[in-house]
Structure formats: C-alpha cells, structure tokens
Design a protein around this motif. Structure first.
Motif, mmCIF file in Angstrom:
data_model
loop_
_atom_site.group_PDB
_atom_site.id
_atom_site.type_symbol
_atom_site.label_atom_id
_atom_site.label_comp_id
_atom_site.label_asym_id
_atom_site.label_seq_id
_atom_site.Cartn_x
_atom_site.Cartn_y
_atom_site.Cartn_z
ATOM 1 N N LYS A 151 82.114 77.620 18.979
ATOM 2 C CA LYS A 151 81.087 78.979 18.647
ATOM 3 C C LYS A 151 80.539 79.423 19.786
ATOM 4 N N LEU A 152 79.893 78.548 20.419
ATOM 5 C CA LEU A 152 79.222 78.844 21.747
ATOM 6 C C LEU A 152 80.199 79.575 22.716
ATOM 7 N N ALA A 153 81.269 78.957 23.309
ATOM 8 C CA ALA A 153 82.316 79.079 23.818
ATOM 9 C C ALA A 153 82.744 80.671 23.592
ATOM 10 N N SER A 154 82.781 81.050 22.336
ATOM 11 C CA SER A 154 83.365 82.141 21.793
ATOM 12 C C SER A 154 82.413 83.096 22.165
ATOM 13 N N ALA A 155 81.127 83.112 22.041
ATOM 14 C CA ALA A 155 80.052 83.815 22.077
ATOM 15 C C ALA A 155 79.823 84.287 23.551
ATOM 16 N N ILE A 156 80.237 83.351 24.501
ATOM 17 C CA ILE A 156 80.058 83.520 26.007
ATOM 18 C C ILE A 156 81.330 84.435 26.362
ATOM 19 N N LEU A 157 82.580 84.093 25.880
ATOM 20 C CA LEU A 157 83.646 84.937 26.202
ATOM 21 C C LEU A 157 83.583 86.377 25.614
ATOM 22 N N GLN A 158 82.815 86.624 24.485
ATOM 23 C CA GLN A 158 82.615 88.007 23.966
ATOM 24 C C GLN A 158 81.515 88.747 24.945
ATOM 25 N N TRP A 159 80.835 87.895 25.406
ATOM 26 C CA TRP A 159 79.564 88.843 26.175
ATOM 27 C C TRP A 159 80.275 88.823 27.566
ATOM 28 N N GLN A 160 81.139 87.789 28.155
ATOM 29 C CA GLN A 160 81.510 87.963 29.479
ATOM 30 C C GLN A 160 83.301 87.804 29.391
ATOM 31 N N PRO A 161 83.803 89.036 28.783
ATOM 32 C CA PRO A 161 85.313 88.655 28.650
ATOM 33 C C PRO A 161 86.051 88.286 29.797
ATOM 34 N N ASP A 162 85.593 88.606 31.085
ATOM 35 C CA ASP A 162 86.512 88.241 32.241
ATOM 36 C C ASP A 162 85.977 86.764 32.625
ATOM 37 N N ALA A 163 85.251 86.091 31.878
ATOM 38 C CA ALA A 163 84.984 84.682 32.243
ATOM 39 C C ALA A 163 85.916 83.786 31.799
ATOM 40 N N HIS A 164 86.067 82.444 32.250
ATOM 41 C CA HIS A 164 86.519 81.110 31.875
ATOM 42 C C HIS A 164 85.369 80.224 31.718
ATOM 43 N N VAL A 165 85.700 79.452 30.655
ATOM 44 C CA VAL A 165 84.574 78.444 30.096
ATOM 45 C C VAL A 165 85.215 77.049 30.419
ATOM 46 N N LEU A 166 84.556 76.241 31.161
ATOM 47 C CA LEU A 166 85.299 74.927 31.414
ATOM 48 C C LEU A 166 84.630 73.859 30.668
ATOM 49 N N LEU A 167 85.070 72.943 29.807
ATOM 50 C CA LEU A 167 84.623 71.931 29.255
ATOM 51 C C LEU A 167 84.693 70.780 30.254
ATOM 52 N N CYS A 168 83.509 70.236 30.303
ATOM 53 C CA CYS A 168 83.169 69.090 31.360
ATOM 54 C C CYS A 168 83.217 67.645 30.841
ATOM 55 N N GLY A 169 83.813 66.696 31.467
ATOM 56 C CA GLY A 169 83.678 65.292 30.814
ATOM 57 C C GLY A 169 84.571 64.421 31.672
ATOM 58 N N CYS A 170 84.535 63.060 31.369
ATOM 59 C CA CYS A 170 85.136 62.161 31.995
ATOM 60 C C CYS A 170 86.760 62.034 31.289
ATOM 61 N N ALA A 171 87.453 61.190 31.972
ATOM 62 C CA ALA A 171 88.770 61.050 31.381
ATOM 63 C C ALA A 171 88.769 60.429 29.956
ATOM 64 N N ALA A 172 87.579 59.625 29.607
ATOM 65 C CA ALA A 172 87.523 59.041 28.396
ATOM 66 C C ALA A 172 87.238 59.903 27.106
ATOM 67 N N GLU A 173 86.661 61.221 27.642
ATOM 68 C CA GLU A 173 86.165 61.995 26.735
ATOM 69 C C GLU A 173 87.161 63.176 26.569
ATOM 70 N N ALA A 174 88.450 63.155 27.053
ATOM 71 C CA ALA A 174 89.254 64.324 27.075
ATOM 72 C C ALA A 174 89.693 64.629 25.671
ATOM 73 N N GLY A 175 89.724 63.516 24.725
ATOM 74 C CA GLY A 175 90.272 63.887 23.445
ATOM 75 C C GLY A 175 89.232 64.753 22.815
ATOM 76 N N TYR A 176 87.868 64.316 23.054
ATOM 77 C CA TYR A 176 86.925 65.072 22.499
ATOM 78 C C TYR A 176 86.743 66.343 22.743
ATOM 79 N N LEU A 177 86.935 66.583 24.222
ATOM 80 C CA LEU A 177 87.144 67.917 24.620
ATOM 81 C C LEU A 177 88.213 68.733 23.924
ATOM 82 N N ALA A 178 89.273 68.149 23.759
ATOM 83 C CA ALA A 178 90.548 68.879 23.175
ATOM 84 C C ALA A 178 90.263 69.375 21.973
ATOM 85 N N SER A 179 89.476 68.677 21.208
ATOM 86 C CA SER A 179 88.975 68.835 19.591
ATOM 87 C C SER A 179 88.427 70.146 19.909
#
Length: 368
Positions: A221-249
């Motif tokens: 929901k936070l990512a959605s709010a950011i992109l609603q307010w800043q529609p030309d932005a990209h949002v990047l989920l940061c993390g290590c390789a072990a967290e990739a599945g969590y970020l994908a969710s």
C-alpha cells in the motif's frame, strides 16, 4: 601500504549499521594520531564501505566469530596479522562481554600489550546517549603507552557518518537502472522492508517474533501511495539475495509495474550507488537505513523495540531523517499505519543541493 607504527587499530565485530556508525570515531582517531586507521571487522562490508576512505588505510575481516579461535582459519589469520601492529594503539569497540572475550584471545596470540589497549566497556553508555556519541567519547581515551597523544578540539569533530558512493559504484548504479528500464531523469524511491532477523533458514520469521516486521500488505500500500503521488517515479525494494522471495511477495501483493524487486539482491556497493542517486528511502530500523543517511539520502525510518535516541541514523550532510515509532510509546513497527508513513515520506525535504550527484539536479528540482 607501509604505515607508521602509531596508526591506530580499531576492532569492531558489528554488522552493517554498526560499521557505518564507526565513521566519526575513525575520523577522530585519524585526526588525533595523524595517520589513517586499520580496521578489524566482522564481514566484508567494512572493506566495501571504507574503500578509498581517507580515514581507513587497511581492513582486516573474517566472516564469523563463532567457535574457538584455533578452529576458525580466517579469524586466526587476522589474529596473526595483528602481530605486525604490536606498536600501535588498539581501540576495542565491543560493548558486549561475551563478544569481548572473542577479542582477548586474538590480542593475546598477537602479543598486544595491555598498555596499548583501551576498551569501550570501560566507559558505560550514558542514558539516552547516541551510539555514535559514545564512540566519540571512547576515542578521547588514550592507551597508557600513548599518554602523550594530544586531545582533539571538539569543534573539529564530525558527529555523523559520511560514507559516499565511489565513482565506480555510481556508474554501476546508473547502468543497473538502465538495464531495468528506469529513466535516469525519473525519481527513484527505495524501500527497505527487511532487517537481519527477517529471514530464517525455513523462511520468513513469524511477525509476532519480529518487532521490526511491517506487514507485506502495508509495504504494498505504501508503494501504491508513493506512485499515486509521484506517478513518474519507480519504487525499488531493497534487500539481499536471501530476501528476494520476501520482496517478490510484496511486489506480487502490490501488482504495480513500476515497483521493482531484484531477484538476486543488491550487493552493498550497488546499493550505496543507488542510495546516492535516489530521491528518498523508507526503511525499518536496520543497517541500510544508516547507510542511506550517511550517503545523504532523505530517509523515513520505522522503529520497533529500540530507543531512537540511541540508534537514529545520522546524516553528516544534513539530509532529512524522519523517525516513526520506537520506545517508549511504539514498541512494534506494525503499530505504525500506512498513512502515517506515507505522509512522513511526502513531507521529506529534498536532498541538500551540495550533495546532489551529477545529472540529478533536474530530477531533484522536479520532485521537490
């Protein structure tokens, strides 16, 4: 590099955030002794963080402190390397008694004399004192063998870390963004959902066992709010390789094409380069939050069962750091609502003009 015998040795077996917070101490010891420090650390992150730093000449690291010294080849090799530093002042920054016992066998094996050492445990942390300020007080101590070393004028002290990306890291970050189809003229907002306790060997740690855990649905929901307010932005989920599945969710929950979740994680050097280029970051209280502030990236950080007065990330450049939650009133991150976080992000002032990377001035002006 051949160093004068008085080049100070700093020992700290911390993780990323702990290593970032060493920067003011390293600067102060460099100024006091007139030569850059040699750092003994846990994990390779210190070598990446302080590559090219004027305050650090050498980094000696090993991957794990567990087990006996004699059964840990890498740690043993570092202990033996300390023999060539016997004439130096040693600053042991380990605050935990159990961990400190890991240091003493290394010092004994290397033949480091007691009069060459000071221990941070000998000066208790003050009530409500920030960790970086404690380290700076510790840097005022002087091993007995170096009693003639002058104190440092307090007005010269840098009380916050400044750890900027290297030119190579910036180039790598720009190339990586281009490969993801991100236009360099568009804002980039970083989200750091995980902390070092998030992942276990069998998956994501249960939320009720992690006071820094913010639900997947709220990150989405936070990512959605950011992109609603800043529609030309990209949002990047940061993390290590072990967290990739969590970020994908999180990405799957959000279903947003402008929300990126790297499948292989972000190496530390690449992450630092992205922080230099980013518009801002929202993070739980964890190491990358400290690094973001140290690079000058405007930051919102969510605290759980910790005192922000002790651990709030600091920025030497004056970039904004907004704290939400934390003791004494909010002991869990999941008690913080999406709207509160989104509004805090929206109110972040722009990155200070004097630290805007080349080719980013137009982006910052548009976003501000």
């Amino acid at each position: 590099m051949a160093l004068p015998v008085a080049s100070p040795v700093v020992i700290r077996f911390g993780r990323l955030g702990d290593t970032v917070l060493l920067a003011p101490l390293l600067r102060k010891l460099h100024q006091r002794y007139g030569t850059p420090c040699r750092l003994v650390s846990l994990g390779e992150c210190a070598r990446t963080l302080y590559q090219g730093s004027a305050d650090v000449a050498q980094v000696h690291w090993f991957a794990s402190q567990h087990g006996w010294l004699w059964t840990n080849p890498r740690r043993l090799a570092v202990a033996l390397a300390l023999r060539s530093m016997r004439e130096a002042p040693f600053y042991i920054c380990e605050p935990d008694v159990r961990t400190r016992t890991k240091v003493r066998p290394m010092l004994a094996l290397a033949g480091i004399a007691a009069e060459h050492c000071v221990f941070i445990e000998d000066i208790p942390l003050g009530e409500g004192e920030h960790w970086a300020d404690w380290l700076l007080r510790f840097a005022d101590l002087t091993p007995a063998a170096f009693a003639a070393t002058p104190a440092l004028d307090a007005s010269r002290q840098l009380r916050a870390p400044s750890i900027r990306a290297t030119p190579d890291e910036l180039a790598e970050a720009r190339a990586w963004l281009a490969a993801q189809g991100v236009d360099a003229a568009q804002p980039l907002v970083l989200l750091q959902p995980a902390n070092k306790r998030t992942m276990r060997w069998n998956g994501v740690r249960a939320a009720d066992d992690d006071d820094k855990s913010w639900p997947v649905s709220r990150w989405a929901k936070l990512a959605s709010a950011i992109l609603q307010w800043q529609p030309d932005a990209h949002v990047l989920l940061c993390g290590c390789a072990a967290e990739a599945g969590y970020l994908a969710s999180i990405r799957a929950e959000a279903g947003l094409p402008r929300l990126l979740a790297p499948t292989g994680g972000l190496p530390l050097g690449l992450l630092r380069g992205l922080m230099e280029l980013a518009h801002s970051m929202v993070s739980v209280d964890t190491g990358p939050a400290h690094l973001a502030a140290a690079t000058g990236c405007p930051l919102v950080v969510l605290f759980g069962h910790r005192w922000p007065s002790m651990w709030v990330p600091r920025s030497a450049s004056g970039s904004a750091v907004t704290v939400l939650g934390g003791l004494p009133h909010t002991p869990r991150v999941d008690q913080i609502g999406v709207e509160e976080v989104a509004q805090a992000w929206w109110r972040l002032p722009p990155r200070p003009v004097d630290i805007v990377p080349a080719a980013m001035g137009e982006r910052r002006a548009r976003v501000a």
